[in-house]
Design an enzyme around this catalytic site. Structure first.
Site, PDB file in Angstrom:
ATOM      1  N   THR A  65      62.449   8.480  48.307  1.00 62.31           N
ATOM      2  CA  THR A  65      62.025   9.550  49.216  1.00 62.31           C
ATOM      3  C   THR A  65      62.834   9.523  50.506  1.00 62.31           C
ATOM      4  O   THR A  65      63.264   8.439  50.958  1.00 62.31           O
ATOM      5  CB  THR A  65      60.521   9.359  49.528  1.00 62.31           C
ATOM      6  OG1 THR A  65      60.184  10.129  50.678  1.00 62.31           O
ATOM      7  CG2 THR A  65      60.171   7.903  49.857  1.00 62.31           C
ATOM      8  N   ASP A  66      62.968  10.679  51.139  1.00 62.65           N
ATOM      9  CA  ASP A  66      63.620  10.738  52.454  1.00 62.65           C
ATOM     10  C   ASP A  66      62.807   9.989  53.511  1.00 62.65           C
ATOM     11  O   ASP A  66      63.330   9.673  54.584  1.00 62.65           O
ATOM     12  CB  ASP A  66      63.863  12.190  52.883  1.00 62.65           C
ATOM     13  CG  ASP A  66      62.604  13.053  52.960  1.00 62.65           C
ATOM     14  OD1 ASP A  66      61.500  12.558  52.650  1.00 62.65           O
ATOM     15  OD2 ASP A  66      62.733  14.243  53.345  1.00 62.65           O
ATOM     16  N   GLU A  67      61.546   9.690  53.207  1.00 68.09           N
ATOM     17  CA  GLU A  67      60.690   9.039  54.211  1.00 68.09           C
ATOM     18  C   GLU A  67      61.173   7.624  54.552  1.00 68.09           C
ATOM     19  O   GLU A  67      60.793   7.068  55.576  1.00 68.09           O
ATOM     20  CB  GLU A  67      59.228   9.039  53.747  1.00 68.09           C
ATOM     21  CG  GLU A  67      58.762  10.458  53.470  1.00 68.09           C
ATOM     22  CD  GLU A  67      57.269  10.623  53.263  1.00 68.09           C
ATOM     23  OE1 GLU A  67      56.498   9.800  53.757  1.00 68.09           O
ATOM     24  OE2 GLU A  67      56.891  11.609  52.597  1.00 68.09           O
ATOM     25  N   TYR A 117      53.426   3.498  53.081  1.00 70.92           N
ATOM     26  CA  TYR A 117      54.038   4.105  51.884  1.00 70.92           C
ATOM     27  C   TYR A 117      55.558   4.028  51.962  1.00 70.92           C
ATOM     28  O   TYR A 117      56.217   3.510  51.059  1.00 70.92           O
ATOM     29  CB  TYR A 117      53.591   5.568  51.736  1.00 70.92           C
ATOM     30  CG  TYR A 117      54.483   6.389  50.830  1.00 70.92           C
ATOM     31  CD1 TYR A 117      54.548   6.115  49.459  1.00 70.92           C
ATOM     32  CD2 TYR A 117      55.282   7.418  51.332  1.00 70.92           C
ATOM     33  CE1 TYR A 117      55.394   6.861  48.617  1.00 70.92           C
ATOM     34  CE2 TYR A 117      56.116   8.162  50.503  1.00 70.92           C
ATOM     35  CZ  TYR A 117      56.175   7.880  49.153  1.00 70.92           C
ATOM     36  OH  TYR A 117      57.001   8.603  48.331  1.00 70.92           O
ATOM     37  N   LYS A 170      58.453   1.932  49.746  1.00 71.50           N
ATOM     38  CA  LYS A 170      59.558   2.571  49.021  1.00 71.50           C
ATOM     39  C   LYS A 170      60.901   2.019  49.526  1.00 71.50           C
ATOM     40  O   LYS A 170      61.817   1.797  48.740  1.00 71.50           O
ATOM     41  CB  LYS A 170      59.520   4.094  49.213  1.00 71.50           C
ATOM     42  CG  LYS A 170      58.338   4.788  48.561  1.00 71.50           C
ATOM     43  CD  LYS A 170      58.304   4.702  47.044  1.00 71.50           C
ATOM     44  CE  LYS A 170      59.429   5.443  46.361  1.00 71.50           C
ATOM     45  NZ  LYS A 170      59.256   5.456  44.872  1.00 71.50           N
TER      46      LYS A 170
HETATM   47  P1  NAD Z   1      52.163  10.855  41.788  1.00 70.61           P
HETATM   48  O1  NAD Z   1      51.262  10.073  42.667  1.00 70.61           O
HETATM   49  O2  NAD Z   1      51.828  12.266  41.428  1.00 70.61           O
HETATM   50  O3  NAD Z   1      52.364  10.077  40.391  1.00 70.61           O
HETATM   51  C1  NAD Z   1      52.549   8.694  40.319  1.00 70.61           C
HETATM   52  C2  NAD Z   1      52.365   8.264  38.873  1.00 70.61           C
HETATM   53  O4  NAD Z   1      52.613   6.843  38.789  1.00 70.61           O
HETATM   54  C3  NAD Z   1      50.954   8.499  38.341  1.00 70.61           C
HETATM   55  O5  NAD Z   1      51.006   9.100  37.059  1.00 70.61           O
HETATM   56  C4  NAD Z   1      50.353   7.093  38.253  1.00 70.61           C
HETATM   57  O6  NAD Z   1      49.385   6.943  37.243  1.00 70.61           O
HETATM   58  C5  NAD Z   1      51.603   6.250  37.988  1.00 70.61           C
HETATM   59  N1  NAD Z   1      51.444   4.850  38.387  1.00 70.61           N
HETATM   60  C6  NAD Z   1      50.966   4.383  39.573  1.00 70.61           C
HETATM   61  N2  NAD Z   1      50.931   3.030  39.555  1.00 70.61           N
HETATM   62  C7  NAD Z   1      51.419   2.649  38.337  1.00 70.61           C
HETATM   63  C8  NAD Z   1      51.650   1.373  37.736  1.00 70.61           C
HETATM   64  N3  NAD Z   1      51.334   0.226  38.374  1.00 70.61           N
HETATM   65  N4  NAD Z   1      52.154   1.335  36.482  1.00 70.61           N
HETATM   66  C9  NAD Z   1      52.436   2.495  35.822  1.00 70.61           C
HETATM   67  N5  NAD Z   1      52.239   3.714  36.343  1.00 70.61           N
HETATM   68  C10 NAD Z   1      51.743   3.793  37.598  1.00 70.61           C
HETATM   69  O7  NAD Z   1      53.595  10.776  42.476  1.00 70.61           O
HETATM   70  P2  NAD Z   1      54.754  11.868  42.547  1.00 70.61           P
HETATM   71  O8  NAD Z   1      54.492  12.775  43.697  1.00 70.61           O
HETATM   72  O9  NAD Z   1      54.982  12.432  41.192  1.00 70.61           O
HETATM   73  O10 NAD Z   1      55.994  10.949  42.952  1.00 70.61           O
HETATM   74  C11 NAD Z   1      56.789  10.324  41.945  1.00 70.61           C
HETATM   75  C12 NAD Z   1      57.875   9.508  42.617  1.00 70.61           C
HETATM   76  O11 NAD Z   1      58.688  10.350  43.423  1.00 70.61           O
HETATM   77  C13 NAD Z   1      57.345   8.419  43.537  1.00 70.61           C
HETATM   78  O12 NAD Z   1      58.145   7.278  43.358  1.00 70.61           O
HETATM   79  C14 NAD Z   1      57.512   8.990  44.938  1.00 70.61           C
HETATM   80  O13 NAD Z   1      57.721   7.967  45.880  1.00 70.61           O
HETATM   81  C15 NAD Z   1      58.751   9.833  44.762  1.00 70.61           C
HETATM   82  N6  NAD Z   1      58.875  11.006  45.652  1.00 70.61           N
HETATM   83  C16 NAD Z   1      57.847  11.889  45.787  1.00 70.61           C
HETATM   84  C17 NAD Z   1      58.012  13.022  46.578  1.00 70.61           C
HETATM   85  C18 NAD Z   1      56.908  14.063  46.711  1.00 70.61           C
HETATM   86  O14 NAD Z   1      57.069  15.039  47.447  1.00 70.61           O
HETATM   87  N7  NAD Z   1      55.801  13.956  45.984  1.00 70.61           N
HETATM   88  C19 NAD Z   1      59.209  13.236  47.245  1.00 70.61           C
HETATM   89  C20 NAD Z   1      60.238  12.314  47.082  1.00 70.61           C
HETATM   90  C21 NAD Z   1      60.061  11.214  46.271  1.00 70.61           C
HETATM   91  P1  TYD Z   2      51.890  15.377  52.567  1.00 67.02           P
HETATM   92  O1  TYD Z   2      51.791  16.468  51.563  1.00 67.02           O
HETATM   93  O2  TYD Z   2      50.833  14.329  52.603  1.00 67.02           O
HETATM   94  O3  TYD Z   2      53.336  14.738  52.393  1.00 67.02           O
HETATM   95  P2  TYD Z   2      54.114  13.655  53.349  1.00 67.02           P
HETATM   96  O4  TYD Z   2      53.175  13.065  54.311  1.00 67.02           O
HETATM   97  O5  TYD Z   2      54.593  12.665  52.342  1.00 67.02           O
HETATM   98  O6  TYD Z   2      55.228  14.433  53.990  1.00 67.02           O
HETATM   99  O7  TYD Z   2      51.938  16.042  54.007  1.00 67.02           O
HETATM  100  C1  TYD Z   2      52.938  16.990  54.357  1.00 67.02           C
HETATM  101  C2  TYD Z   2      52.773  17.296  55.829  1.00 67.02           C
HETATM  102  O8  TYD Z   2      51.531  17.994  56.009  1.00 67.02           O
HETATM  103  C3  TYD Z   2      52.697  16.065  56.703  1.00 67.02           C
HETATM  104  O9  TYD Z   2      53.344  16.346  57.938  1.00 67.02           O
HETATM  105  C4  TYD Z   2      51.214  15.862  56.932  1.00 67.02           C
HETATM  106  C5  TYD Z   2      50.658  17.272  56.904  1.00 67.02           C
HETATM  107  N1  TYD Z   2      49.277  17.426  56.379  1.00 67.02           N
HETATM  108  C6  TYD Z   2      48.342  18.152  57.105  1.00 67.02           C
HETATM  109  O10 TYD Z   2      48.614  18.662  58.206  1.00 67.02           O
HETATM  110  N2  TYD Z   2      47.085  18.295  56.559  1.00 67.02           N
HETATM  111  C7  TYD Z   2      46.734  17.746  55.360  1.00 67.02           C
HETATM  112  O11 TYD Z   2      45.564  17.895  54.932  1.00 67.02           O
HETATM  113  C8  TYD Z   2      47.719  17.019  54.627  1.00 67.02           C
HETATM  114  C9  TYD Z   2      47.386  16.387  53.297  1.00 67.02           C
HETATM  115  C10 TYD Z   2      48.992  16.888  55.168  1.00 67.02           C
END
Ligand code: NAD
Ligand code: TYD
Length: 356
Positions: free
Chosen positions: A136-138, A161, A165
């Site tokens: 993630t960019d975070e 988090y 990562k």
């Molecule tokens: P998510 O929370 O929707 O899904 C995570 C999945 O991992 C779930 O299906 C969960 O059951 C599984 N999991 C958790 N712990 C586990 C373990 N110990 N063993 C096996 N499986 C396990 O997450 P997401 O939003 O789909 O993100 C997927 C990846 O992409 C993550 O690594 C996250 O850091 C990265 N990412 C997410 C975003 C975003 O915007 N959501 C952006 C950039 C990167």
């Molecule tokens: P989120 O979807 O949790 O992603 P991330 O924190 O990983 O970027 O949140 C996106 C942005 O929205 C973040 O700046 C936090 C804000 N946010 C709210 O203002 N209200 C909410 O209820 C949630 C879940 C997030």
């Protein structure tokens, strides 16, 4: 140089991005086997994969990435030549109230996969191998009003988090530098799209608007996120898997920055008409609430390396993507209802005959 995997272990494939990746990847690579290893936490939902669950090249394994014996067994028995590692605890707010599981899953889980990958790759069972860390960019921390994260930006994670990562990303780097393991690492901006768990900003707002519940906006609502459609992320991951040099790191982003409050207003307005409400009615649900501790102010990705090396760019305009996403949630209220009620957890036992 192109890498053509024959058996990919996808971790976390029942989550939001992993399930979208599997849908794309199977459609584009029908001859490649896909083994989905997921422990099914609250975020894992097998009904995301209903459409491909009987596909001949697909197998689901319920299991933990921290289980070294299971990982080793799968790598050998399936002759895995690539791991695409999505599994994680992914929600910042949850990491603030309970950081421990983030370290276990995101750091220790990644290290377990790396170590088993190293042994498997060094055993020579498969001619070539890739370990692909989805990040993630975070991990780069927070930006001021200007500038972008590049792949050279130092890691400066601020939440439990993102720290977990970043720890995992550094282990990936270490396994490449120390053992020569052929690793890949991408860092993507905020994703949106179908199957997004309604604890994250966009699906939470859609869900709450439909149900006339308050829309909690943290702080002043002027934090900035750079939004990318999940299918564009999936396409970028596939390109990097096949074409990137081992050891490389790529940023992935949509060049699509929004203040949170503007996103919330947009979703409100798009839903006014669709729900037969008067113009501006949904905006009245907005409620500014206490800020998230350590809330990163701005994320913005420079994805020019990916564009230069792979010709990748987002296929979705934001207008198209957000409209389609809203319409997907409206058309899939059953999916949302199952997720919010917890009924999706029963899908496993219906399909596989036992409740873990
Ligand atoms: P998510 O929370 O929707 O899904 C995570 C999945 O991992 C779930 O299906 C969960 O059951 C599984 N999991 C958790 N712990 C586990 C373990 N110990 N063993 C096996 N499986 C396990 O997450 P997401 O939003 O789909 O993100 C997927 C990846 O992409 C993550 O690594 C996250 O850091 C990265 N990412 C997410 C975003 C975003 O915007 N959501 C952006 C950039 C990167
Ligand atoms: P989120 O979807 O949790 O992603 P991330 O924190 O990983 O970027 O949140 C996106 C942005 O929205 C973040 O700046 C936090 C804000 N946010 C709210 O203002 N209200 C909410 O209820 C949630 C879940 C997030």
């Amino acid at each position: 140089m192109t890498f053509s995997p024959t058996a990919v272990l996808v971790t976390g494939g029942a989550g939001f991005i992993g399930s979208n990746f599997i849908h794309n990847f199977i459609a584009n690579n029908p001859a490649c086997r896909v083994i989905n290893l997921d422990v099914l936490t609250y975020a894992g939902n097998l009904s995301n994969l209903k459409a491909i669950e009987h596909h001949h090249g697909y197998r689901f394994v319920k299991g933990d990435i921290c289980d070294a014996n299971l990982v080793a067994k799968l790598l050998t028995e399936e002759k895995i030549d690539a791991i695409v590692h999505f599994a994680a605890e992914s929600h910042v707010d949850r990491s603030i109230t309970g950081p421990e599981i983030f370290v276990r899953t995101n750091v220790l889980g990644t290290q377990t996969l790396l170590e088993e990958s190293r042994k498997h790759w060094q055993s020579g069972v498969v001619p070539d191998f890739r370990f692909f860390q989805i990040s993630t960019d975070e991990v780069y921390g927070s930006l001021g009003d200007t500038g972008f994260f590049t792949e050279e930006t130092p890691l400066a994670a601020n939440s439990p988090y993102s720290a977990s990562k970043a720890g995992a990303d550094l282990l990936v780097r270490a396994y490449h530098e120390t053992y020569g393991l052929p690793t890949l690492n991408t860092r993507c901006s905020n994703n949106y799209g179908p199957y997004h768990f309604p604890e994250k900003l966009i699906p939470l707002m859609i869900h709450n608007i439909i149900n006339r519940k308050a829309l909690p906006v943290y702080g002043d609502g002027r934090n900035v996120r750079d939004w990318l459609h999940v299918r564009d992320h999936a396409a970028a991951v596939e390109a990097v898997l096949k074409r990137a040099a081992p050891g490389s790191v790529y940023n992935i982003g949509g060049n699509n920055e929004w203040f949170n409050i503007d996103i919330v207003n947009l979703v409100c307005d798009l839903l006014d008409g669709r729900l037969g409400r008067t113009d501006g009615e949904n905006r009245q649900l907005i409620s500014f609430v206490k800020d998230r501790p350590g809330h990163d102010r701005r994320y913005a990705i420079d994805a020019s390396r990916l564009k230069r090396d792979m010709g990748w760019g987002p296929a979705y305009t934001f207008e198209q993507g957000i409209t389609e996403t809203i319409d997907w949630y409206l058309a899939n209220q059953e999916w949302v209802g199952e997720v919010t009620s917890g009924a999706y957890r029963e899908y496993y036992s219906q399909q596989y005959g036992e409740r873990p």
